[in-house]
Write a protein that holds these residues in place. Structure first.
Motif, mmCIF file in Angstrom:
data_model
loop_
_atom_site.group_PDB
_atom_site.id
_atom_site.type_symbol
_atom_site.label_atom_id
_atom_site.label_comp_id
_atom_site.label_asym_id
_atom_site.label_seq_id
_atom_site.Cartn_x
_atom_site.Cartn_y
_atom_site.Cartn_z
ATOM 1 N N ARG A 78 0.885 -1.094 -0.087
ATOM 2 C CA ARG A 78 0.149 -0.065 -0.019
ATOM 3 C C ARG A 78 0.780 1.101 0.017
ATOM 4 O O ARG A 78 0.543 2.237 -0.763
ATOM 5 N N TYR A 79 1.935 1.267 0.541
ATOM 6 C CA TYR A 79 2.620 2.483 1.108
ATOM 7 C C TYR A 79 4.185 2.511 0.239
ATOM 8 O O TYR A 79 4.773 3.448 0.064
ATOM 9 N N LEU A 80 4.448 1.302 -0.450
ATOM 10 C CA LEU A 80 5.734 1.157 -1.124
ATOM 11 C C LEU A 80 5.562 2.238 -2.264
ATOM 12 O O LEU A 80 4.849 2.149 -3.146
ATOM 13 N N GLY A 81 6.702 3.369 -2.696
ATOM 14 C CA GLY A 81 6.559 4.161 -3.573
ATOM 15 C C GLY A 81 5.606 5.297 -3.418
ATOM 16 O O GLY A 81 5.640 6.191 -4.490
ATOM 17 N N THR A 82 5.043 5.547 -2.440
ATOM 18 C CA THR A 82 4.141 6.721 -1.996
ATOM 19 C C THR A 82 5.238 7.977 -1.656
ATOM 20 O O THR A 82 6.322 7.605 -1.031
ATOM 21 N N VAL A 83 4.719 8.935 -1.799
ATOM 22 C CA VAL A 83 5.378 10.249 -1.317
ATOM 23 C C VAL A 83 6.076 10.002 -0.036
ATOM 24 O O VAL A 83 7.141 10.296 0.663
ATOM 25 N N GLY A 84 4.984 9.785 0.944
ATOM 26 C CA GLY A 84 5.245 9.968 2.603
ATOM 27 C C GLY A 84 5.552 8.800 3.225
ATOM 28 O O GLY A 84 5.968 8.682 4.400
ATOM 29 N N GLY A 85 5.482 7.246 2.479
ATOM 30 C CA GLY A 85 6.071 6.176 2.946
ATOM 31 C C GLY A 85 4.789 6.071 4.214
ATOM 32 O O GLY A 85 3.593 6.399 4.079
ATOM 33 N N PHE A 86 5.313 5.172 5.180
ATOM 34 C CA PHE A 86 4.199 4.950 6.094
ATOM 35 C C PHE A 86 3.818 6.238 6.869
ATOM 36 O O PHE A 86 4.570 7.087 7.187
ATOM 37 N N PRO A 87 2.515 6.119 7.194
ATOM 38 C CA PRO A 87 2.095 7.347 7.705
ATOM 39 C C PRO A 87 2.632 7.828 9.095
ATOM 40 O O PRO A 87 3.099 6.783 9.986
ATOM 41 N N PHE A 88 2.253 8.936 9.571
ATOM 42 C CA PHE A 88 2.873 9.501 10.968
ATOM 43 C C PHE A 88 1.839 9.016 11.881
ATOM 44 O O PHE A 88 0.883 8.861 11.615
ATOM 45 N N VAL A 89 2.270 8.969 13.001
ATOM 46 C CA VAL A 89 1.689 8.587 14.454
ATOM 47 C C VAL A 89 1.603 9.841 15.394
ATOM 48 O O VAL A 89 2.967 10.168 15.663
ATOM 49 N N GLN A 90 0.671 10.578 15.671
ATOM 50 C CA GLN A 90 0.766 11.537 16.649
ATOM 51 C C GLN A 90 0.699 11.099 17.999
ATOM 52 O O GLN A 90 -0.261 10.170 18.418
ATOM 53 N N GLU A 91 1.699 11.231 18.801
ATOM 54 C CA GLU A 91 1.744 11.265 20.153
ATOM 55 C C GLU A 91 2.147 12.477 21.020
ATOM 56 O O GLU A 91 3.371 12.924 21.191
ATOM 57 N N GLY A 92 0.938 12.939 21.582
ATOM 58 C CA GLY A 92 1.222 14.269 22.273
ATOM 59 C C GLY A 92 1.516 15.388 21.228
ATOM 60 O O GLY A 92 0.953 15.496 20.342
ATOM 61 N N ASP A 93 2.697 15.951 21.656
ATOM 62 C CA ASP A 93 2.938 17.231 20.697
ATOM 63 C C ASP A 93 4.197 16.657 19.606
ATOM 64 O O ASP A 93 4.368 17.348 18.853
ATOM 65 N N LYS A 94 4.171 15.162 19.701
ATOM 66 C CA LYS A 94 5.488 14.709 18.658
ATOM 67 C C LYS A 94 4.712 13.687 17.589
ATOM 68 O O LYS A 94 3.615 13.037 17.967
ATOM 69 N N LYS A 95 5.511 13.624 16.620
ATOM 70 C CA LYS A 95 4.994 12.977 15.505
ATOM 71 C C LYS A 95 6.109 11.729 15.336
ATOM 72 O O LYS A 95 7.413 12.115 15.399
ATOM 73 N N ARG A 96 5.773 10.669 14.945
ATOM 74 C CA ARG A 96 6.871 9.464 14.673
ATOM 75 C C ARG A 96 6.132 8.774 13.543
ATOM 76 O O ARG A 96 5.092 8.695 13.420
ATOM 77 N N LEU A 111 10.035 -2.775 11.165
ATOM 78 C CA LEU A 111 10.313 -2.098 9.706
ATOM 79 C C LEU A 111 9.674 -0.760 9.421
ATOM 80 O O LEU A 111 8.602 -0.703 9.766
ATOM 81 N N GLU A 112 10.403 -0.002 9.088
ATOM 82 C CA GLU A 112 9.926 1.372 8.617
ATOM 83 C C GLU A 112 10.218 1.534 7.197
ATOM 84 O O GLU A 112 11.066 1.040 6.601
ATOM 85 N N LEU A 113 9.239 2.434 6.671
ATOM 86 C CA LEU A 113 9.457 2.937 5.278
ATOM 87 C C LEU A 113 9.385 4.496 5.242
ATOM 88 O O LEU A 113 8.563 5.077 5.717
ATOM 89 N N GLY A 114 10.464 4.884 4.523
ATOM 90 C CA GLY A 114 10.723 6.252 4.720
ATOM 91 C C GLY A 114 10.094 7.024 3.634
ATOM 92 O O GLY A 114 9.429 6.616 2.748
ATOM 93 N N GLU A 115 10.366 8.326 3.562
ATOM 94 C CA GLU A 115 9.683 9.450 2.665
ATOM 95 C C GLU A 115 10.244 9.016 1.216
ATOM 96 O O GLU A 115 11.561 8.729 1.265
ATOM 97 N N GLU A 116 9.727 9.285 0.211
ATOM 98 C CA GLU A 116 10.175 9.133 -1.063
ATOM 99 C C GLU A 116 10.959 10.463 -1.393
ATOM 100 O O GLU A 116 10.688 11.483 -0.898
ATOM 101 N N GLN A 117 12.330 10.435 -1.648
ATOM 102 C CA GLN A 117 13.335 11.496 -2.027
ATOM 103 C C GLN A 117 13.734 11.313 -3.475
ATOM 104 O O GLN A 117 13.694 10.616 -4.056
ATOM 105 N N TYR A 118 14.504 12.523 -3.814
ATOM 106 C CA TYR A 118 15.119 12.540 -5.101
ATOM 107 C C TYR A 118 16.582 12.705 -5.033
ATOM 108 O O TYR A 118 17.164 13.674 -4.245
ATOM 109 N N SER A 119 17.313 12.045 -5.851
ATOM 110 C CA SER A 119 18.830 12.071 -5.903
ATOM 111 C C SER A 119 19.206 13.658 -6.376
ATOM 112 O O SER A 119 18.571 13.893 -7.382
ATOM 113 N N PRO A 120 19.995 14.222 -5.698
ATOM 114 C CA PRO A 120 20.625 15.439 -6.249
ATOM 115 C C PRO A 120 21.216 15.594 -7.377
ATOM 116 O O PRO A 120 21.343 16.685 -8.044
ATOM 117 N N LYS A 121 21.825 14.325 -7.764
ATOM 118 C CA LYS A 121 22.704 14.292 -8.798
ATOM 119 C C LYS A 121 22.009 13.942 -9.953
ATOM 120 O O LYS A 121 22.213 14.378 -11.345
#
Length: 203
Positions: A78-96, A111-121
């Motif tokens: 579901r989240y592979l290749g999406t811009v945000g990766g796995f969604p964030f979880v709100q814990e008080g004033d912090k997000k993880r 297992l964590e899936l990070g945000e999609e990024q772009y190679s600067p080169k």
């Protein structure tokens, strides 16, 4: 079904390898999981411009393993290749970032899936999968980065893997009992016996 394998290697040995296959229940033989193994790069041959991983295979400080059930495989798809990766979880004033979390016999694996990024080169999009393990000691974190083409190939492989799991489960189910009854076999009536006329009997 063949394994899925992808790797990145660098002269500084900061690369990693991802190897995946469909796992099965040892008692029933039913396919029921996808096993992911992330291995850190062990060495680099500068003459051949090639990296190696063999020395780190099955080394718990250089390799992490996680087994995903069907629901977890579906979430990764579901989240592979999406811009945000796995969604964030709100814990008080912090997000993880949310993760797939396992805790078995005090051995924690995530297992964590990070945000999609772009190679600067090159401008090519990429995304990182991170598997972390803690077995009573310090955390071992291994990141594996895949570019957009590898991400799509991995997504297709995971989709085929989950189909294989369902087919395996269905093939092992006992056939349903039949409610139909067998019709009795019809038998042809015996031909009637005809008595001979006395006139036809020679004396």
């Amino acid at each position: 079904m063949n394994n899925f394998n992808t790797f990145t290697a660098t002269p500084k040995c900061t690369g990693s390898m991802l190897n995946a296959w469909v796992g099965k229940d040892n008692s029933t033989g039913i396919l029921n999981s996808v096993v992911l193994v992330l291995t850190q790069q062990a060495s680099w041959d500068d003459k051949k411009k090639q990296g190696y991983f063999k020395e780190n295979l099955k080394n718990p400080s250089k390799e992490n393993v996680i087994s995903l059930n069907r629901g977890e495989v579906g979430r990764l798809i579901r989240y592979l290749g999406t811009v945000g990766g796995f969604p964030f979880v709100q814990e008080g004033d912090k997000k993880r970032v949310s993760s797939i979390y396992h805790n078995y016999n005090d051995k924690v694996t995530t297992l964590e899936l990070g945000e999609e990024q772009y190679s600067p080169k090159t401008g090519v999009p990429y995304q990182a999968i991170k598997v972390s393990q803690k077995d009573g000691g310090t955390w071992v974190n291994i990141n594996h980065t895949m570019q957009d083409g590898e991400l799509e190939a991995f997504r297709i492989w995971l989709q085929e893997a989950i189909i294989q799991m369902y087919h395996s489960q269905l093939s092992e189910r006992p056939a349903p009992a039949s409610n139909t009854t067998t019709a009795p076999t019809a038998t042809a009536p015996e031909p009637e016996k005809q008595e001979e006329d006395d006139g036809d009997v020679p004396f």
